[in-house]
Design an enzyme around this catalytic site. Structure first.
Site, mmCIF file in Angstrom:
data_model
loop_
_atom_site.group_PDB
_atom_site.id
_atom_site.type_symbol
_atom_site.label_atom_id
_atom_site.label_comp_id
_atom_site.label_asym_id
_atom_site.label_seq_id
_atom_site.Cartn_x
_atom_site.Cartn_y
_atom_site.Cartn_z
ATOM 1 N N PRO A 290 -11.678 -4.170 -8.688
ATOM 2 C CA PRO A 290 -12.062 -2.775 -8.881
ATOM 3 C C PRO A 290 -10.855 -1.897 -9.200
ATOM 4 O O PRO A 290 -9.763 -2.138 -8.696
ATOM 5 C CB PRO A 290 -12.651 -2.369 -7.529
ATOM 6 C CG PRO A 290 -12.871 -3.602 -6.772
ATOM 7 C CD PRO A 290 -12.039 -4.671 -7.370
ATOM 8 N N GLY B 139 -9.273 -0.701 -14.472
ATOM 9 C CA GLY B 139 -9.387 -0.073 -15.780
ATOM 10 C C GLY B 139 -10.388 -0.705 -16.721
ATOM 11 O O GLY B 139 -10.297 -0.506 -17.933
ATOM 12 N N HIS C 23 7.743 -4.646 17.064
ATOM 13 C CA HIS C 23 6.735 -5.452 16.384
ATOM 14 C C HIS C 23 7.019 -5.495 14.880
ATOM 15 O O HIS C 23 7.126 -6.562 14.281
ATOM 16 C CB HIS C 23 5.344 -4.855 16.659
ATOM 17 C CG HIS C 23 4.218 -5.545 15.975
ATOM 18 N ND1 HIS C 23 3.340 -6.366 16.643
ATOM 19 C CD2 HIS C 23 3.814 -5.561 14.686
ATOM 20 C CE1 HIS C 23 2.456 -6.843 15.795
ATOM 21 N NE2 HIS C 23 2.715 -6.376 14.589
ATOM 22 N N GLU C 24 7.193 -4.323 14.293
ATOM 23 C CA GLU C 24 7.421 -4.276 12.842
ATOM 24 C C GLU C 24 8.774 -4.895 12.487
ATOM 25 O O GLU C 24 8.911 -5.577 11.467
ATOM 26 C CB GLU C 24 7.344 -2.841 12.321
ATOM 27 C CG GLU C 24 5.973 -2.177 12.492
ATOM 28 C CD GLU C 24 4.851 -2.926 11.790
ATOM 29 O OE1 GLU C 24 5.123 -3.625 10.797
ATOM 30 O OE2 GLU C 24 3.693 -2.826 12.251
ATOM 31 N N HIS D 48 8.334 -8.570 12.179
ATOM 32 C CA HIS D 48 7.843 -8.980 10.859
ATOM 33 C C HIS D 48 8.991 -9.023 9.857
ATOM 34 O O HIS D 48 9.144 -9.979 9.095
ATOM 35 C CB HIS D 48 6.811 -7.969 10.343
ATOM 36 C CG HIS D 48 5.473 -8.081 10.991
ATOM 37 N ND1 HIS D 48 4.782 -9.258 11.073
ATOM 38 C CD2 HIS D 48 4.675 -7.137 11.560
ATOM 39 C CE1 HIS D 48 3.628 -9.034 11.683
ATOM 40 N NE2 HIS D 48 3.533 -7.758 11.996
HETATM 41 P P1 ADP Z 1 -12.866 -0.347 -13.016
HETATM 42 O O1 ADP Z 1 -12.043 -1.514 -13.451
HETATM 43 O O2 ADP Z 1 -13.284 -0.492 -11.590
HETATM 44 O O3 ADP Z 1 -13.975 -0.029 -13.935
HETATM 45 P P2 ADP Z 1 -11.905 2.168 -13.918
HETATM 46 O O4 ADP Z 1 -11.811 1.826 -15.350
HETATM 47 O O5 ADP Z 1 -13.088 2.970 -13.536
HETATM 48 O O6 ADP Z 1 -11.849 0.877 -13.016
HETATM 49 O O7 ADP Z 1 -10.586 2.916 -13.480
HETATM 50 C C1 ADP Z 1 -10.579 4.010 -12.616
HETATM 51 C C2 ADP Z 1 -9.471 4.963 -12.947
HETATM 52 O O8 ADP Z 1 -8.204 4.386 -12.701
HETATM 53 C C3 ADP Z 1 -9.443 5.335 -14.394
HETATM 54 O O9 ADP Z 1 -10.259 6.430 -14.645
HETATM 55 C C4 ADP Z 1 -7.978 5.673 -14.641
HETATM 56 O O10 ADP Z 1 -7.694 6.986 -14.256
HETATM 57 C C5 ADP Z 1 -7.260 4.763 -13.691
HETATM 58 N N1 ADP Z 1 -6.790 3.542 -14.372
HETATM 59 C C6 ADP Z 1 -7.172 2.290 -14.087
HETATM 60 N N2 ADP Z 1 -6.536 1.396 -14.863
HETATM 61 C C7 ADP Z 1 -5.744 2.101 -15.674
HETATM 62 C C8 ADP Z 1 -4.827 1.753 -16.716
HETATM 63 N N3 ADP Z 1 -4.613 0.481 -17.075
HETATM 64 N N4 ADP Z 1 -4.178 2.741 -17.354
HETATM 65 C C9 ADP Z 1 -4.374 4.028 -17.000
HETATM 66 N N5 ADP Z 1 -5.217 4.418 -16.036
HETATM 67 C C10 ADP Z 1 -5.892 3.483 -15.365
HETATM 68 ZN ZN ZN Z 2 1.886 -6.789 12.759
#
Ligand code: ADP
Ligand code: ZN
Ligand code: MG
Length: 651
Positions: free
Chosen positions: A212, A215, A433-434, A437
């Site tokens: 997700p 882009g 703790h940190e 790590h």
């Molecule tokens: P998905 O892959 O979930 O469809 P989206 O295309 O909706 O993601 O991306 C959400 C937002 O993140 C976009 O509207 C844009 O602002 C930003 N974004 C994501 N990828 C890029 C990219 N490669 N370049 C510029 N902006 C990006």
């Molecule tokens: Zn930890």
């Protein structure tokens, strides 16, 4: 509604007649006041007065009560028939025996449905119809003419030369391979003959696959903006409606429209909403409607030839749940992967999203890219926006690097809890703790390199966090996994070592380690005792609870997992015991500054003993020196209060 009310009044008219006794009627009849009677259903009699009689004082009371009832044809009185109909007729004859035949009372006999059944058979029915009509209008989006039949029409948004999307490929940063693939597809549509004259077939569809926020939707919109061919855009859920058969109808309608506009592109976003593999992960018979929709999509995709000039583009972040029939060649023959950006990609994306902001000179784009490993485009866009908001809240004229630092922290860890009260005791535990790590990771050859450690309390649960630079690699060896486990256990081991007791703060670490260990043993076949066996089943239904192995094997797996984690833990404790001094220094530094970065670690611990250049190092080394200094200073001030002291310690 008005109709119904009118209807009710109409049928109610009979009830405005006045009930009288039969004796009274005989009296009226004897006076010659009755014009006509109607015997209804052989049960009661309606009486209509003569016009002259209706004006009599005797009947005035009635006239005032109901203006309606004074009309000529409308009966004013009624009474219940006591004897039979024949008896009444006989009585009429008796009473009127002296009256000339033409002045005698007219009478008829009528069979009539009574008020209730009339109401239910007509009024209620009208009501139902009206209700249904309104509901349908609401559901189909209103508009003139009811729209009731438009429900099977596709809801695709349509773009062409006049009605253009404003997004172009320049707005999509990184993703060069994906862009190239897509551009090729657009080229197929523009001059198909170039490809077909050699006998090749033009692909029918391409599937954009990726996590997700990377882009995918943006890329598709850019295609709409640049392709120069008509573009239909809709989401998988647009096919879904509560009515049976609507999804399939919409698919057919979509393809019909697309063929009319060919050459064109159809984009179906989030196609997993309809493309889930059939009969999996659900109760039997639960979702026939979605299957029908998917089936009709498959049929339509087969139905048009490769020369029809329609290319289907689809996007999903769940390619694993898609039906295999969708993925076979001839449908979505191409899969274009849209991955999370690497450091260079992040730099490019930052450039796009920094453009609209007013930036201070302190902002270092490479530094930002280096500090945001694992961020997708959407998160980067979010960081830029947050930074601008933070700067505005601080009444700044320009957005400074510090605002970006805070925005990144906020996106990773949630809102900073300034007033979250943490006792000095707790703070100390978190710091060790940190630091645990950090030290365990630093001295484990294959652990992911650390980017920064923070003990600023954030969000609901996180008291501190360590951020690592994920390796850009796809295969992990046993050693790498074990080193990762060692680093993850470093937090708990440090608490154990320093305070002699452990806290609940290691919950998410332990969860991660446990999952990793079980995967090593039972999924990746990396354990000697279990052997080269994987109990992972990619076709497994979500509703399957049975374990695919015997009780004995289950016990063996549990034992092996426990052994493995115990061994790694012992190793981690030993490592931290050896490096106790370093642990101490880092914990103190953390308590003082709250946030420390990779170069602080390098200063304290010396160069990492395992010198294979990471992408991060290659990247930061390639930067010009003054730039690097700007970043370092900024990073130092990230440690809050201790500004001047940092400058000193750096020297
Ligand atoms: P998905 O892959 O979930 O469809 P989206 O295309 O909706 O993601 O991306 C959400 C937002 O993140 C976009 O509207 C844009 O602002 C930003 N974004 C994501 N990828 C890029 C990219 N490669 N370049 C510029 N902006 C990006
Ligand atoms: Zn930890
Ligand atoms: Mg999307």
């Amino acid at each position: 509604m008005i109709l119904v009310i009118l209807g009710l009044t109409y049928f109610n008219r009979t009830s405005s007649t006045v009930e009288i006794s039969q004796k009274k009627f005989e009296h009226m009849l004897a006076q010659g006041d009755v014009k006509a009677i109607t015997i209804v259903n052989k049960r009661h009699v309606e009486v209509t007065l003569t016009p002259a009689a209706a004006k009599k004082d005797e009947y005035r009371e009635l006239r005032e009560r109901s203006p309606f009832a004074m009309g000529q044809q409308v009966p004013q009185y009624r009474f219940t028939l006591s004897g039979g109909e024949d008896l009444l007729i006989k009585k009429l004859d008796d009473i009127q025996k002296d009256v000339p035949a033409r002045d005698r009372v007219e009478y008829r006999s009528e069979d009539r449905q009574d008020f209730n059944s009339i109401f239910f058979s007509s009024g209620f029915f009208i009501l139902l119809l009206l209700g249904f009509y309104f509901v349908m209008r609401r559901m189909t989006g209103g508009g003139p003419g009811g729209q009731i039949f438009n429900i099977g029409k596709s809801k695709a948004a349509y773009y062409d030369a006049e009605n253009k999307v404003k997004i172009t490929f320049a707005d999509v940063a990184g993703l060069d391979e994906a862009k190239q693939e897509i551009e090729e597809i657009v080229d197929f549509l523009r001059n198909p003959s170039k490809y077909t004259q050699l006998g090749g077939k033009i692909p029918k569809g391409a599937l954009l696959v990726g996590p997700p926020g990377t882009g995918k939707t943006l890329l598709a919109k850019a295609v709409a903006g640049e392709a120069g061919v008509p573009f239909f855009s809709l989401s998988g859920s647009d096919f879904v409606e509560m009515f049976v058969g609507v999804g399939a109808a919409r698919v057919r309608d979509l393809f019909k429209q697309a063929k009319e506009k060919a050459p064109c592109i159809v984009f179906i976003d989030e196609i997993d909403a309809i493309g889930r593999s059939r009969g999996r992960g659900q109760m039997p018979g639960a979702n026939d409607e979605r299957e029908n929709t998917l089936n009709s999509l498959l049929v339509e995709m087969d139905g048009f030839g490769t020369d029809s000039g329609v290319i289907i583009l689809a996007a999903t972040n769940r390619p694993d749940v898609l039906d295999s029939a969708l993925m076979r060649p001839g449908r979505f023959d191409r899969q274009i992967s849209v991955d999370k950006p690497d450091i260079l990609g992040r730099e490019a994306i930052f450039k796009v999203h920094l453009k609209p902001l007013k930036l201070d000179a302190s902002v270092d784009i490479k530094g930002l890219a280096a500090q945001t490993p694992g961020f997708a485009g959407a998160e980067i866009a979010n960081v830029c926006n947050e930074a601008a908001l933070i700067a505005a809240r601080r009444d700044k004229k320009k957005v400074e690097m510090q605002d970006f630092q805070d925005a990144i922290d906020r996106v990773i860890g949630g809102i900073e809890k300034k007033n979250k009260i943490i006792s000095p005791e707790e703070k100390k535990i978190v710091a060790y703790h940190e630091a645990g790590h950090a030290v365990a990771g630093w001295f484990s050859e294959h652990a992911e390199p650390l980017v920064k450690v923070s003990i600023v309390p954030r969000g609901v649960a996180a008291l501190g966090y360590a951020q690592y630079l994920p390796r850009e690699q796809f295969l992990y060896t046993t050693e790498q996994l074990l080193d990762d486990m060692c680093m993850t256990l470093g937090g708990r081991a440090a608490e154990d070592l320093v305070f002699g007791k452990v806290s609940t703060g290691a919950l998410s670490d332990l969860e991660r380690v446990t999952k990793m260990a079980y995967s090593i043993v039972s999924v990746y076949g990396m354990n000697d005792k279990i052997g080269n066996v994987s109990f992972y089943d990619s076709k497994r239904s979500d509703y399957m609870f049975e374990k695919p192995y015997s009780e004995a094997t289950a016990e063996l797996i549990d034992n092996e997992v426990k052994n493995m984690i115990d061994k790694v833990y012992v190793r981690t404790v030993k490592l931290l015991t050896d490096k106790r001094e370093a642990l101490e220094i880092i914990a103190q530094e953390l308590l003082k500054k709250e946030i420390i970065f990779q170069n602080d670690l390098e200063r304290i611990l010396g160069k990492r003993p395992f010198e294979h250049q990471t992408t991060y190092q290659a990247y930061t080394n390639g930067r010009s020196n003054d730039k690097k200094d700007a970043l370092t200073v900024e990073e130092k001030t990230g440690g809050a209060e201790e500004g001047p002291a940092d400058e000193a310690s750096k020297a």
